[in-house]
Design a protein around this motif. Structure first.
Motif, PDB file in Angstrom:
ATOM      1  N   LEU A  60       0.333 -12.648  -8.611  1.00 42.49           N
ATOM      2  CA  LEU A  60      -0.268 -11.918  -7.613  1.00 42.49           C
ATOM      3  C   LEU A  60       0.034 -12.650  -6.231  1.00 42.49           C
ATOM      4  N   ALA A  61      -0.478 -13.955  -6.258  1.00 43.63           N
ATOM      5  CA  ALA A  61      -0.546 -14.951  -5.375  1.00 43.63           C
ATOM      6  C   ALA A  61       1.014 -14.962  -4.753  1.00 43.63           C
ATOM      7  N   GLY A  62       2.114 -14.936  -5.559  1.00 42.94           N
ATOM      8  CA  GLY A  62       3.465 -15.165  -5.107  1.00 42.94           C
ATOM      9  C   GLY A  62       3.848 -13.646  -4.509  1.00 42.94           C
ATOM     10  N   PHE A  63       3.889 -12.735  -5.357  1.00 38.71           N
ATOM     11  CA  PHE A  63       4.218 -11.479  -5.536  1.00 38.71           C
ATOM     12  C   PHE A  63       3.715 -10.655  -3.991  1.00 38.71           C
ATOM     13  N   LEU A  64       2.394 -10.719  -3.930  1.00 40.81           N
ATOM     14  CA  LEU A  64       2.097 -10.046  -2.745  1.00 40.81           C
ATOM     15  C   LEU A  64       2.491 -10.878  -1.435  1.00 40.81           C
ATOM     16  N   ARG A  65       2.414 -12.154  -1.419  1.00 37.36           N
ATOM     17  CA  ARG A  65       2.888 -12.776  -0.107  1.00 37.36           C
ATOM     18  C   ARG A  65       4.433 -12.445   0.044  1.00 37.36           C
ATOM     19  N   GLU A  66       5.119 -11.842  -0.908  1.00 33.96           N
ATOM     20  CA  GLU A  66       6.511 -11.343  -0.608  1.00 33.96           C
ATOM     21  C   GLU A  66       6.516  -9.981   0.422  1.00 33.96           C
ATOM     22  N   GLN A  67       5.423  -9.387   0.348  1.00 32.97           N
ATOM     23  CA  GLN A  67       5.177  -8.013   0.852  1.00 32.97           C
ATOM     24  C   GLN A  67       4.328  -8.268   2.051  1.00 32.97           C
ATOM     25  N   LEU A  68       3.406  -9.071   1.760  1.00 32.49           N
ATOM     26  CA  LEU A  68       2.405  -8.769   3.075  1.00 32.49           C
ATOM     27  C   LEU A  68       2.319 -10.091   3.876  1.00 32.49           C
ATOM     28  N   GLU A  69       2.546  -9.936   5.081  1.00 32.08           N
ATOM     29  CA  GLU A  69       2.586 -10.895   6.016  1.00 32.08           C
ATOM     30  C   GLU A  69       0.817 -11.303   6.106  1.00 32.08           C
ATOM     31  N   ASP A  70       0.974 -12.782   6.307  1.00 27.99           N
ATOM     32  CA  ASP A  70      -0.530 -13.257   6.597  1.00 27.99           C
ATOM     33  C   ASP A  70      -1.450 -13.251   5.716  1.00 27.99           C
ATOM     34  N   ILE A  71      -1.152 -13.360   4.159  1.00 31.35           N
ATOM     35  CA  ILE A  71      -2.186 -13.368   3.321  1.00 31.35           C
ATOM     36  C   ILE A  71      -3.049 -14.699   3.514  1.00 31.35           C
ATOM     37  N   ILE A  72      -4.443 -14.659   3.858  1.00 30.10           N
ATOM     38  CA  ILE A  72      -5.222 -15.914   3.657  1.00 30.10           C
ATOM     39  C   ILE A  72      -5.697 -16.229   2.451  1.00 30.10           C
ATOM     40  N   ASP A  73      -6.142 -15.218   1.335  1.00 28.40           N
ATOM     41  CA  ASP A  73      -6.385 -15.686   0.330  1.00 28.40           C
ATOM     42  C   ASP A  73      -6.313 -14.426  -0.734  1.00 28.40           C
ATOM     43  N   ILE A  74      -6.090 -14.507  -2.057  1.00 27.19           N
ATOM     44  CA  ILE A  74      -6.434 -13.589  -3.067  1.00 27.19           C
ATOM     45  C   ILE A  74      -6.974 -14.279  -4.268  1.00 27.19           C
ATOM     46  N   SER A  75      -8.253 -13.805  -4.605  1.00 28.73           N
ATOM     47  CA  SER A  75      -9.183 -14.432  -5.549  1.00 28.73           C
ATOM     48  C   SER A  75      -9.632 -13.631  -6.533  1.00 28.73           C
ATOM     49  N   PRO A  76      -9.770 -13.910  -7.673  1.00 30.90           N
ATOM     50  CA  PRO A  76     -10.274 -12.909  -8.734  1.00 30.90           C
ATOM     51  C   PRO A  76     -12.047 -12.715  -8.593  1.00 30.90           C
ATOM     52  N   MET A  77     -12.371 -11.750  -8.800  1.00 31.27           N
ATOM     53  CA  MET A  77     -13.910 -11.476  -8.985  1.00 31.27           C
ATOM     54  C   MET A  77     -14.364 -12.130 -10.122  1.00 31.27           C
ATOM     55  N   GLY A  78     -15.552 -12.609  -9.907  1.00 27.23           N
ATOM     56  CA  GLY A  78     -16.501 -13.403 -10.888  1.00 27.23           C
ATOM     57  C   GLY A  78     -16.702 -12.373 -12.269  1.00 27.23           C
ATOM     58  N   CYS A  79     -16.880 -10.864 -11.846  1.00 26.47           N
ATOM     59  CA  CYS A  79     -17.193 -10.121 -12.950  1.00 26.47           C
ATOM     60  C   CYS A  79     -15.838  -9.510 -13.594  1.00 26.47           C
ATOM     61  N   ARG A  80     -14.761 -10.246 -13.310  1.00 28.44           N
ATOM     62  CA  ARG A  80     -13.653  -9.880 -13.976  1.00 28.44           C
ATOM     63  C   ARG A  80     -13.003  -8.623 -13.946  1.00 28.44           C
ATOM     64  N   THR A  81     -13.257  -7.772 -12.874  1.00 27.18           N
ATOM     65  CA  THR A  81     -13.006  -6.410 -12.999  1.00 27.18           C
ATOM     66  C   THR A  81     -11.752  -6.338 -11.909  1.00 27.18           C
ATOM     67  N   GLY A  82     -11.354  -7.349 -10.953  1.00 27.00           N
ATOM     68  CA  GLY A  82     -10.407  -7.213  -9.746  1.00 27.00           C
ATOM     69  C   GLY A  82     -10.520  -8.265  -9.102  1.00 27.00           C
ATOM     70  N   PHE A  83      -9.880  -8.104  -7.916  1.00 26.07           N
ATOM     71  CA  PHE A  83      -9.843  -9.132  -7.108  1.00 26.07           C
ATOM     72  C   PHE A  83     -10.036  -8.946  -5.697  1.00 26.07           C
ATOM     73  N   TYR A  84     -10.248  -9.920  -4.822  1.00 26.67           N
ATOM     74  CA  TYR A  84     -10.450  -9.650  -3.263  1.00 26.67           C
ATOM     75  C   TYR A  84      -9.112 -10.379  -2.731  1.00 26.67           C
ATOM     76  N   VAL A  85      -8.537  -9.475  -1.606  1.00 27.04           N
ATOM     77  CA  VAL A  85      -7.610 -10.153  -0.672  1.00 27.04           C
ATOM     78  C   VAL A  85      -8.033  -9.967   0.697  1.00 27.04           C
ATOM     79  N   THR A  86      -7.684 -11.216   1.279  1.00 30.56           N
ATOM     80  CA  THR A  86      -8.232 -11.339   2.804  1.00 30.56           C
ATOM     81  C   THR A  86      -6.857 -11.709   3.517  1.00 30.56           C
ATOM     82  N   LEU A  87      -6.589 -10.886   4.669  1.00 32.41           N
ATOM     83  CA  LEU A  87      -5.566 -10.990   5.251  1.00 32.41           C
ATOM     84  C   LEU A  87      -5.866 -11.057   6.978  1.00 32.41           C
ATOM     85  N   TRP A  88      -4.856 -11.687   7.725  1.00 32.47           N
ATOM     86  CA  TRP A  88      -5.149 -11.542   9.288  1.00 32.47           C
ATOM     87  C   TRP A  88      -4.856 -10.252   9.698  1.00 32.47           C
ATOM     88  N   GLY A  89      -5.561  -9.895  10.607  1.00 37.69           N
ATOM     89  CA  GLY A  89      -5.223  -8.502  11.292  1.00 37.69           C
ATOM     90  C   GLY A  89      -6.041  -7.435  10.776  1.00 37.69           C
TER      91      GLY A  89
END
Ligand SMILES: [Zn+2]
Length: 151
Positions: A60-89
């Motif tokens: 997802l680090a690569g594929f999401l950046r193909e679609q979304l400008e300005d991703i700051i970070d994408i990181s898995p949740m410690g509970c292992r049920t999903g991710f957080y994504v942070t973007l400019w704007g």
């Protein structure tokens, strides 16, 4: 202690998979940052094995950046049920949903996990392309909601 936004979410009531806009923060100079909760699995019912979650993180680090400008970070949740994504704007659910669907479809066709080596990753042995694809398929089949609580 300051309030932690995700601790305020009622994890008993949410219905996964969903995208939730956690917050929009504005910095001193007016720059805005949006944070989203990309919840793939139902909290306290399911959790992803680390190898699947870790492979999805790399993909997802690569594929999401193909679609979304300005991703700051994408990181898995410690509970292992999903991710957080942070973007400019100040970003919309719809934009994130479209990009996530695109990225998960690309996962289905991936031939390898990027950066799966000891130079580029901190635990390259713990990556499952097979698992990442299985979870990506199942999330796409269930459909990603833009409301985290049941309608
Ligand atoms: Zn890694």
């Amino acid at each position: 202690m300051k309030k932690v936004e995700s601790f305020e979410l009622n994890h008993r009531k949410v219905v996964a998979p969903y995208i939730r806009k956690c917050c929009v923060l504005t910095g001193e100079k007016g720059d805005m940052v949006s944070k989203f909760d990309l919840r793939f699995l139902q909290p306290n019912k399911e959790a992803m094995p680390t190898a699947s979650l870790h492979a999805l993180e790399h993909l997802l680090a690569g594929f999401l950046r193909e679609q979304l400008e300005d991703i700051i970070d994408i990181s898995p949740m410690g509970c292992r049920t999903g991710f957080y994504v942070t973007l400019w704007g100040d970003r919309s659910h719809e934009e994130i949903k479209e990009a996530l669907e695109y990225a998960l479809k690309k996962v289905l066709d991936a031939k390898e996990v990027p950066a799966s080596n000891d130079l580029q990753c901190g635990n390259y042995r713990d990556l499952s392309l097979f698992g990442a694809k299985e979870y990506a398929r199942s999330i796409l089949e269930k459909g990603i909601r833009t409301n985290c609580y049941a309608e």
